[in-house]
Motif scaffolding. Structure first.
Motif, PDB file in Angstrom:
ATOM      1  N   PHE A   1       0.848  -1.190   0.000  1.00  0.00           N
ATOM      2  CA  PHE A   1       0.000   0.000   0.000  1.00  0.00           C
ATOM      3  C   PHE A   1       0.884   1.240   0.000  1.00  0.00           C
ATOM      4  CE2 PHE A   1       0.617  -0.814   4.554  1.00  0.00           C
ATOM      5  CZ  PHE A   1       0.852   0.444   5.081  1.00  0.00           C
ATOM      6  N   THR A   2       0.291   2.384  -0.279  1.00  0.00           N
ATOM      7  CA  THR A   2       1.040   3.635  -0.360  1.00  0.00           C
ATOM      8  C   THR A   2       0.448   4.657   0.605  1.00  0.00           C
ATOM      9  OG1 THR A   2      -0.373   4.374  -2.192  1.00  0.00           O
ATOM     10  CG2 THR A   2       1.702   3.306  -2.770  1.00  0.00           C
ATOM     11  N   SER A   3       1.283   5.590   1.015  1.00  0.00           N
ATOM     12  CA  SER A   3       0.833   6.683   1.875  1.00  0.00           C
ATOM     13  C   SER A   3       1.594   7.948   1.508  1.00  0.00           C
ATOM     14  CB  SER A   3       1.068   6.342   3.352  1.00  0.00           C
ATOM     15  OG  SER A   3       2.455   6.246   3.638  1.00  0.00           O
ATOM     16  N   SER A   4       0.948   9.080   1.673  1.00  0.00           N
ATOM     17  CA  SER A   4       1.614  10.364   1.426  1.00  0.00           C
ATOM     18  C   SER A   4       1.238  11.337   2.526  1.00  0.00           C
ATOM     19  CB  SER A   4       1.229  10.937   0.056  1.00  0.00           C
ATOM     20  OG  SER A   4      -0.169  11.141  -0.037  1.00  0.00           O
ATOM     21  N   SER A   5       2.122  12.302   2.750  1.00  0.00           N
ATOM     22  CA  SER A   5       1.980  13.155   3.923  1.00  0.00           C
ATOM     23  C   SER A   5       2.461  14.568   3.631  1.00  0.00           C
ATOM     24  CB  SER A   5       2.786  12.545   5.083  1.00  0.00           C
ATOM     25  OG  SER A   5       2.957  13.459   6.138  1.00  0.00           O
ATOM     26  N   THR A   6       2.111  15.470   4.536  1.00  0.00           N
ATOM     27  CA  THR A   6       2.603  16.836   4.429  1.00  0.00           C
ATOM     28  C   THR A   6       4.073  16.944   4.839  1.00  0.00           C
ATOM     29  OG1 THR A   6       1.687  17.260   6.632  1.00  0.00           O
ATOM     30  CG2 THR A   6       0.342  17.917   4.749  1.00  0.00           C
ATOM     31  N   ASP A   7       4.697  15.808   5.183  1.00  0.00           N
ATOM     32  CA  ASP A   7       6.148  15.819   5.416  1.00  0.00           C
ATOM     33  C   ASP A   7       6.924  15.662   4.106  1.00  0.00           C
ATOM     34  OD1 ASP A   7       5.826  13.162   4.740  1.00  0.00           O
ATOM     35  OD2 ASP A   7       6.463  12.353   6.668  1.00  0.00           O
TER      36      ASP A   7
ATOM     37  N   ASP B   1       5.590  -2.318   2.327  1.00  0.00           N
ATOM     38  CA  ASP B   1       5.426  -3.769   2.322  1.00  0.00           C
ATOM     39  C   ASP B   1       4.494  -4.093   3.485  1.00  0.00           C
ATOM     40  OD1 ASP B   1       5.681  -6.518   2.969  1.00  0.00           O
ATOM     41  OD2 ASP B   1       7.660  -6.618   2.056  1.00  0.00           O
ATOM     42  N   THR B   2       3.289  -4.569   3.184  1.00  0.00           N
ATOM     43  CA  THR B   2       2.286  -4.785   4.230  1.00  0.00           C
ATOM     44  C   THR B   2       2.731  -5.829   5.250  1.00  0.00           C
ATOM     45  OG1 THR B   2       0.583  -4.300   2.572  1.00  0.00           O
ATOM     46  CG2 THR B   2      -0.155  -5.234   4.649  1.00  0.00           C
ATOM     47  N   ASN B   3       3.355  -6.893   4.792  1.00  0.00           N
ATOM     48  CA  ASN B   3       3.749  -7.978   5.694  1.00  0.00           C
ATOM     49  C   ASN B   3       4.851  -7.554   6.666  1.00  0.00           C
ATOM     50  OD1 ASN B   3       1.966  -9.923   4.507  1.00  0.00           O
ATOM     51  ND2 ASN B   3       3.371 -10.062   2.777  1.00  0.00           N
ATOM     52  N   ALA B   4       5.863  -6.863   6.140  1.00  0.00           N
ATOM     53  CA  ALA B   4       6.975  -6.420   6.995  1.00  0.00           C
ATOM     54  C   ALA B   4       6.690  -5.086   7.661  1.00  0.00           C
ATOM     55  CB  ALA B   4       8.262  -6.323   6.168  1.00  0.00           C
ATOM     56  N   LEU B   5       5.724  -4.351   7.118  1.00  0.00           N
ATOM     57  CA  LEU B   5       5.349  -3.018   7.591  1.00  0.00           C
ATOM     58  C   LEU B   5       6.535  -2.052   7.600  1.00  0.00           C
ATOM     59  CD1 LEU B   5       2.415  -2.361   8.244  1.00  0.00           C
ATOM     60  CD2 LEU B   5       3.044  -2.228  10.650  1.00  0.00           C
ATOM     61  N   VAL B   6       7.285  -2.086   6.524  1.00  0.00           N
ATOM     62  CA  VAL B   6       8.398  -1.156   6.317  1.00  0.00           C
ATOM     63  C   VAL B   6       8.286  -0.599   4.900  1.00  0.00           C
ATOM     64  CG1 VAL B   6       9.933  -2.305   7.945  1.00  0.00           C
ATOM     65  CG2 VAL B   6       9.925  -3.017   5.537  1.00  0.00           C
ATOM     66  N   PRO B   7       8.786   0.610   4.678  1.00  0.00           N
ATOM     67  CA  PRO B   7       8.729   1.178   3.327  1.00  0.00           C
ATOM     68  C   PRO B   7       9.662   0.430   2.372  1.00  0.00           C
ATOM     69  CG  PRO B   7       9.035   2.890   4.979  1.00  0.00           C
ATOM     70  CD  PRO B   7       9.282   1.582   5.663  1.00  0.00           C
ATOM     71  N   ALA B   8       9.111  -0.020   1.249  1.00  0.00           N
ATOM     72  CA  ALA B   8       9.921  -0.633   0.209  1.00  0.00           C
ATOM     73  C   ALA B   8      10.524   0.425  -0.704  1.00  0.00           C
ATOM     74  CB  ALA B   8       9.073  -1.603  -0.615  1.00  0.00           C
TER      75      ALA B   8
END
Length: 404
Positions: free
Chosen positions: A115-121, A128-135
């Motif tokens: 999944f993807t996410s974006s922020s005001t940062d 990576d959903t399984n590892a829960l770290v940014p690929a």
């Protein structure tokens, strides 16, 4: 409905007509769920929600403190009361958490493993959903308002990114880098949305009051700038020409067939556009309050005829008939402004999130009797009649355990 079933049994109606009628009834008969709720994880406002398109089992949420949560929303048929619990979260203690408000979260269209996410940062992260770290992480020059991936693309893996910049950035998942930018707006871009039927067609809305359609294969990119007046000058003002709204455009949503585009502006107006001609259809939705501080996530039903639009309207979710612009009723339950809503196409449910930190589930009222013989909507003092059923939108309709 009973007469419809009888006609179906006798072979007078096609199966798809029965499905369409029931989906339409469910989409227009929502109420706050009495037996299901969503676990409260966020301690601040919820800006964005997304249901995975492959299984329809997981709900993503993003909040103004940077927290991301994944909920299991699969229904348990035997249970009368159930809480959809968080499967995993990216909390404040996680070293990979966004440092500022998460404005958009979105599942990868073909797999819940990403999944993807974006922020005001200024960061767009691919998780990576399984590892829960940014690929993968994309860094933009300015705070991000919104991003979107095409739900149907087979020839590209581009993410459209709207930010405080006047340019739209396109990031390629295959290469892990931005590919090019789309120039045309003159102020910050607040929202982008890919067509659900044409993989190279992208829509964008901006603080310059413009709504533009882009073909990313073309050198110039921009196909057209949509005009609320359909090319007709208004008085002596030239500024009104080629603007979609008389305020910032901060919400976009295509209909399921990709032929119509719904836009939301800070002029407190919804507008429905013909995507093929670029014309304003002039459907009158009336006034819908929009404070315009951020991107607003609205939703449109899937499989219903006519389509239902679910639009955040201060502390309510307004439900509109897209075809004629009628306000059918308001979904009341939040204690503060609603920022986002998403429609579940498999069960005709709506999830909404707001500044009260709650995610509310609105589901079809199975006990509501619908008379298909009365398809005319009748305005009444405290509500409207839809297919013969009055739907009031007042606080008097509330009931709670505390009241007995």
């Amino acid at each position: 409905m009973l007469s419809f079933l009888e006609e179906r049994r006798n072979g007078c109606k096609k199966p798809e007509l029965l499905v369409r009628a029931e989906v339409t009834r469910r989409a227009f008969c929502l109420e706050l769920s009495k037996g299901r709720d969503v676990q409260r994880i966020h301690q601040s406002g919820i800006n964005t929600l997304d249901i995975d398109p492959t299984e329809g089992k997981y709900l993503l949420s993003g909040g103004s403190m940077g927290v991301i949560a994944v909920f299991d929303i699969e229904t348990v048929p035997a249970a009368k009361e159930v809480t959809c619990e968080a499967v995993c979260t990216v909390g404040r203690s996680n070293k990979h958490v966004h440092k500022r408000s998460v404005e958009t979260v979105q599942w990868y269209p073909h797999d819940t493993g990403m999944f993807t996410s974006s922020s005001t940062d200024c960061l767009l992260k691919v998780w990576d959903t399984n590892a829960l770290v940014p690929a993968e992480t994309f860094t933009m020059d300015k705070p991000i308002y919104c991003h979107d991936m095409s739900p149907i693309a087979t020839k590209h893996c581009l993410i459209g990114v709207a930010s405080q910049s006047s340019h739209i950035s396109l990031c390629d998942l295959k290469t892990g880098s931005p590919t090019h930018i789309l120039k045309g707006h003159r102020a910050a871009v607040m929202c982008v949305k890919w067509s659900p039927k044409q993989e190279f067609l992208l829509a964008s809305g901006s603080q310059d009051n413009k709504l533009m359609l882009w073909d990313i294969r073309k050198a110039k990119g921009c196909l057209m700038a949509l005009d609320q007046h359909n090319g007709e000058a208004v008085g002596h003002s030239s500024t009104a020409v080629r603007t979609a709204h008389s305020g910032h455009v901060n919400g976009l949503c295509f209909t399921e067939d990709g032929l119509r585009l719904l836009s939301y502006g800070t002029d407190d107006r919804l507008r429905l556009w013909d995507v093929v001609t670029g014309k304003n259809t002039l459907v009158n939705f009336g006034k819908v309050t929009n404070d315009g501080r951020k991107n607003v996530k609205l939703a449109v039903s899937s499989g219903a005829v006519p389509d239902a639009a679910f639009v955040p309207n201060t502390a309510d979710v307004a439900v509109f008939d897209v075809q004629n612009g009628e306000l059918v009723y308001d979904l009341k339950g939040h204690y503060s402004n609603v920022n986002c809503c998403t429609f579940h196409p498999l069960f005709q449910e709506v999830y909404s999130g707001g500044n009260d930190s709650n995610i509310l589930l609105w589901e079809p009222d199975e006990g509501r009797v619908v008379d298909r013989g009365e398809e005319k909507q009748v305005k009444q003092k405290k509500g409207r009649t839809f297919y013969g059923q009055t739907m009031t939108a007042t606080e008097d309709t509330w009931s709670s355990d505390e009241d007995g």
